[in-house]
Design a protein around this motif. Structure first.
Motif, short mmCIF file in Angstrom:
data_model
loop_
_atom_site.label_atom_id
_atom_site.label_comp_id
_atom_site.label_asym_id
_atom_site.label_seq_id
_atom_site.Cartn_x
_atom_site.Cartn_y
_atom_site.Cartn_z
N GLN A 161 0.80 -1.22 0.00
CA GLN A 161 0.00 0.00 0.00
C GLN A 161 0.84 1.28 0.00
OE1 GLN A 161 0.32 -2.24 2.42
NE2 GLN A 161 -0.36 -1.49 4.42
N PHE A 162 2.17 1.15 0.11
CA PHE A 162 3.03 2.34 0.14
C PHE A 162 3.95 2.36 -1.08
CE2 PHE A 162 2.42 1.07 4.67
CZ PHE A 162 1.53 2.08 5.00
N THR A 163 4.14 3.55 -1.62
CA THR A 163 5.00 3.70 -2.81
C THR A 163 6.25 4.51 -2.52
OG1 THR A 163 3.72 5.64 -3.50
CG2 THR A 163 3.06 3.50 -4.40
N TRP A 164 6.39 5.02 -1.30
CA TRP A 164 7.57 5.80 -0.93
C TRP A 164 8.25 5.16 0.28
CZ3 TRP A 164 8.91 9.90 -4.00
CH2 TRP A 164 7.93 10.41 -4.84
N TYR A 165 9.58 5.26 0.29
CA TYR A 165 10.34 4.72 1.41
C TYR A 165 11.65 5.48 1.57
CZ TYR A 165 13.35 2.38 -2.03
OH TYR A 165 14.22 2.12 -3.06
N TRP A 204 13.36 10.64 0.33
CA TRP A 204 12.32 9.67 -0.02
C TRP A 204 12.55 9.12 -1.42
CZ3 TRP A 204 9.30 7.66 3.50
CH2 TRP A 204 9.00 8.40 4.66
N TYR A 246 8.17 4.06 5.68
CA TYR A 246 7.30 4.24 4.52
C TYR A 246 6.64 5.61 4.60
CZ TYR A 246 7.75 -0.81 3.83
OH TYR A 246 8.25 -2.07 3.63
N SER A 248 3.61 8.42 2.61
CA SER A 248 2.49 8.62 1.70
C SER A 248 2.46 10.08 1.28
CB SER A 248 1.16 8.23 2.37
OG SER A 248 0.92 9.05 3.50
N VAL A 257 4.59 7.42 7.52
CA VAL A 257 3.46 6.69 8.08
C VAL A 257 3.95 6.02 9.38
CG1 VAL A 257 1.75 4.87 7.73
CG2 VAL A 257 2.52 6.27 5.79
#
Length: 269
Positions: A161-165, A204, A246, A248, A257
């Motif tokens: 569910q997450f696209t950034w890290y 990020w 992570y 958002s 998050v």
């Protein structure tokens, strides 16, 4: 307490409360000896000794948790209890002091903390399956951490569910804790400060089919004597931790998050 019941507070002789890391409320029975009984009665002598040593372990655990504080929102459970328990085998290495006054000298076996996880649901090694390369120098108070190139589905398993890290690395100094006239303290004799840790983190990243390797460098740029505040103290260990957070996209910016991700103590020296 199992669902569908969902309440907290006191009911008769039981207490019901929530604890991070557990899906259902925790139920415990009230009661037990009073503080006055434990403090004064001869029958509680062993309890007093155990409580004293627990206080020492809790003190050094608090030093470690303060170093790891920047990764607080990466973890998914309360670290205090499990971390405090890890110092039991270190405390029993003191075979000279009396029960109730045994020191906690992490320098005797710092490796016991290596691999300590900040997560139960998503351990760091389940997210990035390749080994993480690192260097660590206790004398120079410096370290590097290298995350290999990541390929989702091969060596990188982020939460869908997450696209950034981003990655966070922490280098910290943990002093041994000794028993004295005023209870358990470090040789330096004052509480840990933010100056006892160095934090480095990436920006990020967006999850892509393949990402490049990343290296983080942590250094105090000072001698151990300058960091600890004394030229006579050698009772310290270096802790190196790595974490992944992570994010958002909110209002055009990526925000972390809370309580998801992964982190661990990568190395101790």
């Amino acid at each position: 307490m199992k669902k569908p019941f969902d309440l907290t507070g006191s009911v008769g002789k039981i207490s019901i409360y929530n604890m991070r890391g557990f899906d259902e409320p925790i139920v415990r029975r009230k009661g037990g000896p009073t503080k006055k009984m434990v403090k004064n009665r001869a029958s509680f002598e062993t309890t007093r000794r155990n409580n004293s040593e627990f206080g020492g372990r809790a003190h050094i655990a608090s030093l470690v948790m303060q170093i790891l504080r920047p990764m607080k929102y990466v973890g998914d459970y309360n670290l205090a209890g499990p971390l405090t328990s890890l110092f039991i085998p270190i405390q029993v290495l003191d075979t000279v002091s009396e029960h109730g006054e045994r020191n906690i000298e992490l320098t005797k076996n710092p490796g016991l903390l290596t691999g300590f996880n900040l997560n139960r649901r998503t351990p760091f090694t389940n997210i990035i399956t390749n080994p993480i390369s690192y260097t660590l120098s206790k004398e120079k108070l410096s370290a590097t951490v290298t995350i290999p190139e990541l390929i989702p589905g091969a060596n990188f398993f982020p939460q869908e569910q997450f696209t950034w890290y981003k990655f966070i690395s922490i280098l910290g100094v943990v002093e041994d804790v000794f028993y004295g006239a005023r209870g358990y303290k470090t040789k330096a004799g004052y509480p840990l400060t933010p100056g006892y840790r160095v934090i480095e983190q990436t920006g990020w990243f967006n999850i892509t089919p393949k990402s490049q390797a990343v290296t983080l460098t942590c250094s105090f740029n000072a001698s151990p004597a300058e960091v600890i505040g004394s030229t006579e103290i050698n009772n310290y260990s270096c802790l190196l931790a790595i974490g992944i957070a992570y994010g958002s996209m909110e209002r055009g910016e990526v925000e972390m998050v809370k309580y998801v991700g992964g982190g661990k103590v990568l190395a101790m020296e």
